[in-house]
Design a protein around this motif. Sequence first.
Motif, mmCIF file in Angstrom:
data_model
loop_
_atom_site.group_PDB
_atom_site.id
_atom_site.type_symbol
_atom_site.label_atom_id
_atom_site.label_comp_id
_atom_site.label_asym_id
_atom_site.label_seq_id
_atom_site.Cartn_x
_atom_site.Cartn_y
_atom_site.Cartn_z
ATOM 1 N N GLU A 78 0.829 -1.206 0.000
ATOM 2 C CA GLU A 78 0.000 0.000 0.000
ATOM 3 C C GLU A 78 0.867 1.261 0.000
ATOM 4 O O GLU A 78 0.586 2.232 -0.706
ATOM 5 C CB GLU A 78 -0.927 -0.004 1.215
ATOM 6 C CG GLU A 78 -1.967 -1.117 1.186
ATOM 7 C CD GLU A 78 -2.747 -1.219 2.486
ATOM 8 O OE1 GLU A 78 -2.410 -0.466 3.434
ATOM 9 O OE2 GLU A 78 -3.678 -2.036 2.551
ATOM 10 N N THR A 80 4.117 1.625 -1.033
ATOM 11 C CA THR A 80 4.855 1.842 -2.276
ATOM 12 C C THR A 80 3.930 2.293 -3.396
ATOM 13 O O THR A 80 4.319 3.109 -4.235
ATOM 14 C CB THR A 80 5.597 0.560 -2.689
ATOM 15 O OG1 THR A 80 4.678 -0.535 -2.730
ATOM 16 C CG2 THR A 80 6.706 0.233 -1.710
ATOM 17 N N SER A 81 2.698 1.772 -3.418
ATOM 18 C CA SER A 81 1.731 2.212 -4.421
ATOM 19 C C SER A 81 1.393 3.683 -4.227
ATOM 20 O O SER A 81 1.280 4.443 -5.201
ATOM 21 C CB SER A 81 0.452 1.361 -4.341
ATOM 22 O OG SER A 81 0.733 0.004 -4.587
ATOM 23 N N PHE A 82 1.274 4.092 -2.971
ATOM 24 C CA PHE A 82 0.944 5.485 -2.663
ATOM 25 C C PHE A 82 2.103 6.415 -3.021
ATOM 26 O O PHE A 82 1.892 7.493 -3.578
ATOM 27 C CB PHE A 82 0.611 5.597 -1.172
ATOM 28 C CG PHE A 82 0.199 6.979 -0.738
ATOM 29 C CD1 PHE A 82 -1.025 7.500 -1.101
ATOM 30 C CD2 PHE A 82 1.050 7.759 0.032
ATOM 31 C CE1 PHE A 82 -1.413 8.775 -0.703
ATOM 32 C CE2 PHE A 82 0.683 9.028 0.433
ATOM 33 C CZ PHE A 82 -0.554 9.541 0.061
ATOM 34 N N THR A 84 4.404 6.129 -5.292
ATOM 35 C CA THR A 84 4.627 6.292 -6.736
ATOM 36 C C THR A 84 3.396 6.819 -7.475
ATOM 37 O O THR A 84 3.355 6.814 -8.707
ATOM 38 C CB THR A 84 5.039 4.938 -7.357
ATOM 39 O OG1 THR A 84 4.047 3.943 -7.041
ATOM 40 C CG2 THR A 84 6.384 4.482 -6.823
ATOM 41 N N SER A 85 2.403 7.292 -6.732
ATOM 42 C CA SER A 85 1.146 7.727 -7.362
ATOM 43 C C SER A 85 1.166 9.172 -7.838
ATOM 44 O O SER A 85 0.217 9.623 -8.471
ATOM 45 C CB SER A 85 -0.017 7.534 -6.377
ATOM 46 O OG SER A 85 0.150 8.376 -5.236
ATOM 47 N N SER A 86 2.237 9.905 -7.548
ATOM 48 C CA SER A 86 2.296 11.330 -7.917
ATOM 49 C C SER A 86 3.597 11.645 -8.658
ATOM 50 O O SER A 86 4.608 10.953 -8.485
ATOM 51 C CB SER A 86 2.200 12.197 -6.660
ATOM 52 O OG SER A 86 2.369 13.563 -6.981
ATOM 53 N N VAL A 92 5.528 14.067 -3.652
ATOM 54 C CA VAL A 92 6.281 12.809 -3.561
ATOM 55 C C VAL A 92 7.100 12.763 -2.276
ATOM 56 O O VAL A 92 7.079 11.778 -1.532
ATOM 57 C CB VAL A 92 7.199 12.625 -4.788
ATOM 58 C CG1 VAL A 92 8.220 11.517 -4.543
ATOM 59 C CG2 VAL A 92 6.378 12.303 -6.022
ATOM 60 N N ASN A 95 4.911 12.454 0.785
ATOM 61 C CA ASN A 95 4.361 11.096 0.884
ATOM 62 C C ASN A 95 5.398 10.131 1.444
ATOM 63 O O ASN A 95 5.090 9.289 2.302
ATOM 64 C CB ASN A 95 3.901 10.612 -0.493
ATOM 65 C CG ASN A 95 2.647 11.321 -0.968
ATOM 66 O OD1 ASN A 95 1.962 11.983 -0.195
ATOM 67 N ND2 ASN A 95 2.343 11.179 -2.250
ATOM 68 N N HIS A 216 11.529 2.063 -4.121
ATOM 69 C CA HIS A 216 10.350 2.702 -4.723
ATOM 70 C C HIS A 216 10.424 4.220 -4.584
ATOM 71 O O HIS A 216 9.982 4.948 -5.485
ATOM 72 C CB HIS A 216 9.085 2.161 -4.065
ATOM 73 C CG HIS A 216 8.733 0.770 -4.490
ATOM 74 N ND1 HIS A 216 7.948 0.509 -5.593
ATOM 75 C CD2 HIS A 216 9.068 -0.438 -3.983
ATOM 76 C CE1 HIS A 216 7.804 -0.795 -5.741
ATOM 77 N NE2 HIS A 216 8.483 -1.393 -4.773
ATOM 78 N N ALA A 220 10.211 7.034 -7.524
ATOM 79 C CA ALA A 220 9.256 8.143 -7.455
ATOM 80 C C ALA A 220 9.964 9.494 -7.592
ATOM 81 O O ALA A 220 9.500 10.384 -8.309
ATOM 82 C CB ALA A 220 8.479 8.081 -6.141
#
Length: 244
Positions: A78, A80-82, A84-86, A92, A95, A216, A220
């Motif tokens: 959860e 790492t997904s968050f 790399t989401s921006s 970044v 986060n 990750h 990002a």
Amino acid sequence: KAQISVLGRRLRVVGAFNIESTRPDAFSEEDLKLVSALAEQAAIAVINAEKYSTVDAKLKESMLKLEEKVRVMRMLFEVTSFITSSLDMDEVLSNIMGKVKEVTGGAECQLLIRDEESGGFIIHTPFELSGGLSEGSRVNEDDGITGWVIRNKKILNIPDVTRDGRYSCWIPDTKSEIAIPLMKERELIGVLNIESPRTNAFDGDMVDVLQVLAAHAASAVYNAVIFEKYRKTRERLEFSNYMA
């Protein structure tokens, strides 16, 4: 009065099997043999119960460790997904620092990001640090644990900072510190620095988790840098076209 007391197994005494009578000389040799046989079986039962208890405790401990690893892996996915989401650099970095604090249970985090123009490393931190360092300050690459990581491009985990001469105080209550290089295609683009008020805060499992998170985070940050270059280039072209 008469009494028999016996409970053992292979020279190991595990308890007492006691039989008493109000009559003198109440127990014969046959009685003693019978009681001894019963005591032997009772001793076996006691030892087996002890073994079961030990195995059961170890099994429960293993299950708890497995559940904890599953929980950490789920949270790591959860996180790492968050991260790399921006593509916005400020978002970044925010986060990453927020999720590192969540994963480590409250440890403080700073990010040192290489400046594209100067080649130096700029610190990103949610609060002012000792030594006059704050958001946007340039870091001395020859000083402290982060400086060592910048020069050597290797992870450095210090269980007790009071015992390491490389330590440079940024947060007064720090007891342990870990710094992880952010690498992208063999290029150092930053350092993830984490400090804890507990000694030995970063054990083997936590180090593994943080290294995955750092990988990750590096992706990002790298993507955000590329996006920022693209945005500036596009703005310059649009301005040139407008002026023409």
